[in-house]
Enzyme design. Structure first.
Site, mmCIF file in Angstrom:
data_model
loop_
_atom_site.group_PDB
_atom_site.id
_atom_site.type_symbol
_atom_site.label_atom_id
_atom_site.label_comp_id
_atom_site.label_asym_id
_atom_site.label_seq_id
_atom_site.Cartn_x
_atom_site.Cartn_y
_atom_site.Cartn_z
ATOM 1 C CD GLU A 142 -2.737 1.347 2.411
ATOM 2 O OE1 GLU A 142 -2.730 0.465 3.288
ATOM 3 O OE2 GLU A 142 -3.421 2.381 2.476
ATOM 4 N NE ARG A 200 3.972 -7.546 10.624
ATOM 5 C CZ ARG A 200 3.302 -6.930 9.644
ATOM 6 N NH1 ARG A 200 2.269 -7.498 9.088
ATOM 7 N NH2 ARG A 200 3.660 -5.733 9.257
ATOM 8 C CE LYS A 238 3.062 0.184 4.823
ATOM 9 N NZ LYS A 238 2.505 -0.047 3.482
HETATM 10 P P1 ATP Z 1 2.973 -2.248 8.014
HETATM 11 O O1 ATP Z 1 2.299 -3.151 8.996
HETATM 12 O O2 ATP Z 1 4.420 -2.063 8.237
HETATM 13 O O3 ATP Z 1 2.278 -0.966 7.818
HETATM 14 P P2 ATP Z 1 1.663 -3.440 5.859
HETATM 15 O O4 ATP Z 1 1.479 -4.900 5.947
HETATM 16 O O5 ATP Z 1 0.512 -2.583 6.160
HETATM 17 O O6 ATP Z 1 2.938 -3.059 6.666
HETATM 18 P P3 ATP Z 1 1.723 -3.378 3.039
HETATM 19 O O7 ATP Z 1 2.105 -2.258 2.172
HETATM 20 O O8 ATP Z 1 0.308 -3.790 3.098
HETATM 21 O O9 ATP Z 1 2.237 -3.012 4.467
HETATM 22 O O10 ATP Z 1 2.655 -4.630 2.776
HETATM 23 C C1 ATP Z 1 2.958 -5.140 1.519
HETATM 24 C C2 ATP Z 1 3.358 -6.564 1.680
HETATM 25 O O11 ATP Z 1 4.468 -6.688 2.560
HETATM 26 C C3 ATP Z 1 2.240 -7.379 2.283
HETATM 27 O O12 ATP Z 1 2.124 -8.574 1.574
HETATM 28 C C4 ATP Z 1 2.666 -7.617 3.690
HETATM 29 O O13 ATP Z 1 2.142 -8.812 4.174
HETATM 30 C C5 ATP Z 1 4.189 -7.625 3.572
HETATM 31 N N1 ATP Z 1 4.802 -7.212 4.824
HETATM 32 C C6 ATP Z 1 4.574 -6.094 5.515
HETATM 33 N N2 ATP Z 1 5.286 -6.067 6.654
HETATM 34 C C7 ATP Z 1 6.005 -7.214 6.679
HETATM 35 C C8 ATP Z 1 6.933 -7.792 7.597
HETATM 36 N N3 ATP Z 1 7.276 -7.170 8.729
HETATM 37 N N4 ATP Z 1 7.472 -8.984 7.296
HETATM 38 C C9 ATP Z 1 7.138 -9.601 6.153
HETATM 39 N N5 ATP Z 1 6.277 -9.127 5.254
HETATM 40 C C10 ATP Z 1 5.705 -7.944 5.503
HETATM 41 MG MG MG Z 2 -1.246 -3.386 5.071
#
Ligand code: ATP
Ligand code: MG
Length: 587
Positions: free
Chosen positions: A58, A283, A293
């Protein structure tokens, strides 16, 4: 950790220097559970042998090292199986998204060494299709327009132990729903006044299945669709269908989406469209690091760091600026592997990966971070010798350079002790040490600041027969220290970083406080270093080992003739270990 690491390395085969790695699904050894599933699908022919993944960020912030894990996994699997990986922006929430983030994400994925070729997609490209599918669900009696407020929806939802209550709008006719939904799109209703919800089961044990919201009314300008839409699909409604449209085979995501899977399946089944397989993995969490984020944005917006690419940030851009290489990050991601249960990885493993990589490739130079003047009383005034120095003992092909040597030098303040503790082999009154690539020198005298008693200058004599560092009479010296020639030294702002947080788990905070109370006030120390003259024109992004001190990278803040260095990581300091052990012994 070491044992686990070894096992995982074995699982993934050898880590090559290119992003591409050999062998489909880790042929030969054991594979992780995701590759196991893919291998099984390939055997049963579930997707006709196709492997097509995607990385779906995102664009509401910069990518962090956790995303790198997901990127390496998705693009890596596609490469291993001769498949494809899409980059898809999950841009369903215009109020938090921005093109700045879109651009940074593309830059970071490329920098990590991956290529989506012509497969760059946006969820917003599918808004019309999603809208049409929503109408289909309404027509089949599987979705309805609801007038409850967000708060009411929450109240009606029930809890894990209590079933929810049905919305009073749940049984609207198809005709009324169609009309209301069209008017929602046309902008006839205020923000938040209505939603479109799936009609599933308000008593379902999985809360995600209790008539989840599919659309909300939101007047926000979207970075791609502008003001064309005032209703936006919820993530859960968009995600599975986007995967389906792109014919994704394996939709790999993090564990928190495990109990959303039944909902994704439900939507796909109701629509009767192509069905990818969702697979969840744990994760990445790292010690001394926050990894969401939202929290990283808070660090930026509250000014705790200088920006998203502050070298103390766990963002890809921060790590890049700090001096990390894509190879080191990929190697780290390969070593941590993938698992089904959440865990926390020791940040020292990440540091180990960059040391290992830079040890191979970073040229060695001499620099003094905390200078102490050293005068060689018997060295002729005005004389300059050019000493030959090895650029990288790990790689003879990197050659040699010359370093000027003269009567007045700077050494590291730490490399002199007036009263040397046991096992201290560096310079002290009466002691002899080797100046790296120079001569053996013996300390004869010190000059102190009369006010403070602090040693401000050390006097030595040098042994002219020891040029290069060896004594013809075979006498041994235990210590070798680095130096720079005072008249030739180049000054350089040098930024020394420590962990951004003082606690291994920054989230562990007293009641009512947030993670920022654990910020490390000493996470950045700036010193004016004196570096060998060859560094005056170092280019932004170039990486060096400052001998005995650590790896350093040239920061974009540098100006011509005025380099600024970031310390990427220290070398392991054996003396610090000994000192620590001695202190423990005293206690
Ligand atoms: P955050 O929780 O840091 O805001 P998010 O999951 O909301 O991260 P996205 O932009 O939705 O961020 O993530 C894109 C991809 O990266 C998704 O498939 C998510 O599952 C993966 N991802 C995000 N954070 C991690 C992490 N700490 N370890 C592994 N994969 C991750
Ligand atoms: Mg997300």
């Amino acid at each position: 950790m070491a044992k686990q690491e070894e096992k995982r390395q074995g699982q993934h085969g050898t880590q090559s220097d290119k992003a591409g790695s050999a062998g489909p699904g880790g042929s030969g050894g054991a594979v992780d559970f995701i590759r196991e599933i893919i291998n099984e699908h390939n055997q049963t022919g579930r997707f006709g042998g196709r492997v097509h993944t995607r990385f779906p960020p995102e664009p509401n912030g910069y990518l962090h090292i956790g995303h790198a894990k997901s990127i390496c996994l998705n693009f890596g699997i596609a490469q291993e199986y001769g498949g494809k990986c899409n980059l898809r922006f999950d841009d369903t929430n215009p109020s938090k998204e921005d093109v700045e983030y879109v651009e940074s994400i593309m830059e970071d994925v490329r920098w990590l060494g991956f290529d989506w070729e012509d497969r760059l997609y946006y969820a917003s490209d599918y808004f019309e299709q999603l809208y049409q599918w929503a109408i289909e669900l309404i027509k089949s009696g599987k979705a309805y327009v609801c007038d409850l407020s967000a708060e009411e929806i929450r109240d009606y939802r029930g809890t894990l132990t209590q079933p929810g209550k049905e919305s009073p709008y749940r049984n609207r006719s198809v005709k009324e729903n169609l009309e209301l939904f069209e008017r929602m799109r046309a902008g006839e209703f205020p923000d938040g006044s209505r939603t479109l919800r799936a009609k599933i089961d308000m008593a379902h044990p999985n809360l995600n299945m209790r008539d989840p919201v599919m659309y909300r009314i939101l007047r926000a300008t979207h970075h791609r669709t502008g003001d064309r839409w005032c209703i936006y699909p919820m993530y859960d409604w968009a995600h599975g269908q986007c995967d389906s449209i792109e014919q994704i085979t394996h939709s790999i995501c993090t564990l928190e989406f495990e109990n959303h899977r039944p909902l994704y399946d439900w939507f796909l089944d109701q629509l009767g469209i192509y069905h990818p397989q969702q697979i969840e993995f744990a994760r990445l969490n790292l010690t001394y690091t926050v990894m969401s984020k939202r929290k990283l944005l808070q660090l930026v917006s509250q000014g705790h760091v200088r920006g998203w690419d502050d070298p103390r940030m766990p963002t890809i851009s921060g790590l890049r600026r700090r001096g990390y290489t894509p190879e080191a990050i990929r190697s780290f991601c390969a070593r941590i592997g993938v698992a089904k249960v959440d865990s926390v990885v020791d940040i020292q493993l990440l540091e180990h990966c960059i040391r290992e990589d830079l040890n191979r490739r970073a040229p060695r130079v001499m620099a003094v971070l905390r200078p102490l003047r050293l005068v060689l009383d018997n060295y002729p005034e005005g004389r300059v010798e050019l000493m030959e120095a090895i650029n990288n003992p790990e790689d003879p092909s990197m050659g040699t350079r010359t370093v000027p040597f003269s009567r007045e030098l700077y050494i590291e303040r730490d490399d002199f002790r007036e009263v040397p503790p046991p096992k201290y082999y560096r310079l002290a009154p009466g002691r002899e040490v080797r100046l790296r690539y120079g001569y053996l020198v013996r300390c004869t005298d010190v000059v102190k600041d009369p006010a403070t008693g602090e040693v401000v200058e050390v006097h030595c004599t040098y042994d002219p027969a020891t040029r290069g560092g060896d004594a013809p009479d075979g006498r041994k010296v235990k210590g070798t220290i680095h130096w720079v020639s005072a008249p030739h030294a180049q000054t350089a702002e040098t930024r020394l970083y420590d962990h951004l947080f003082t606690q291994p788990n920054p989230e562990e905070v007293p009641e009512g406080q947030d993670f920022t109370v654990n910020l490390n006030p000493k996470s950045l120390e700036t010193v004016t270093a004196l570096v060998e003259p060859s560094l005056a024109d170092a280019k932004v992004g170039e990486r060096f080992q400052f001998e005995r001190l650590g790896y350093f990278c040239v920061d974009p803040d540098s100006l011509p003739g005025k380099p600024v260095f970031n310390r990427t990581v220290t070398l392991r300091d054996t003396w610090a270990k000994i000192e620590k052990a001695l202190k423990l012994g005293e206690d």
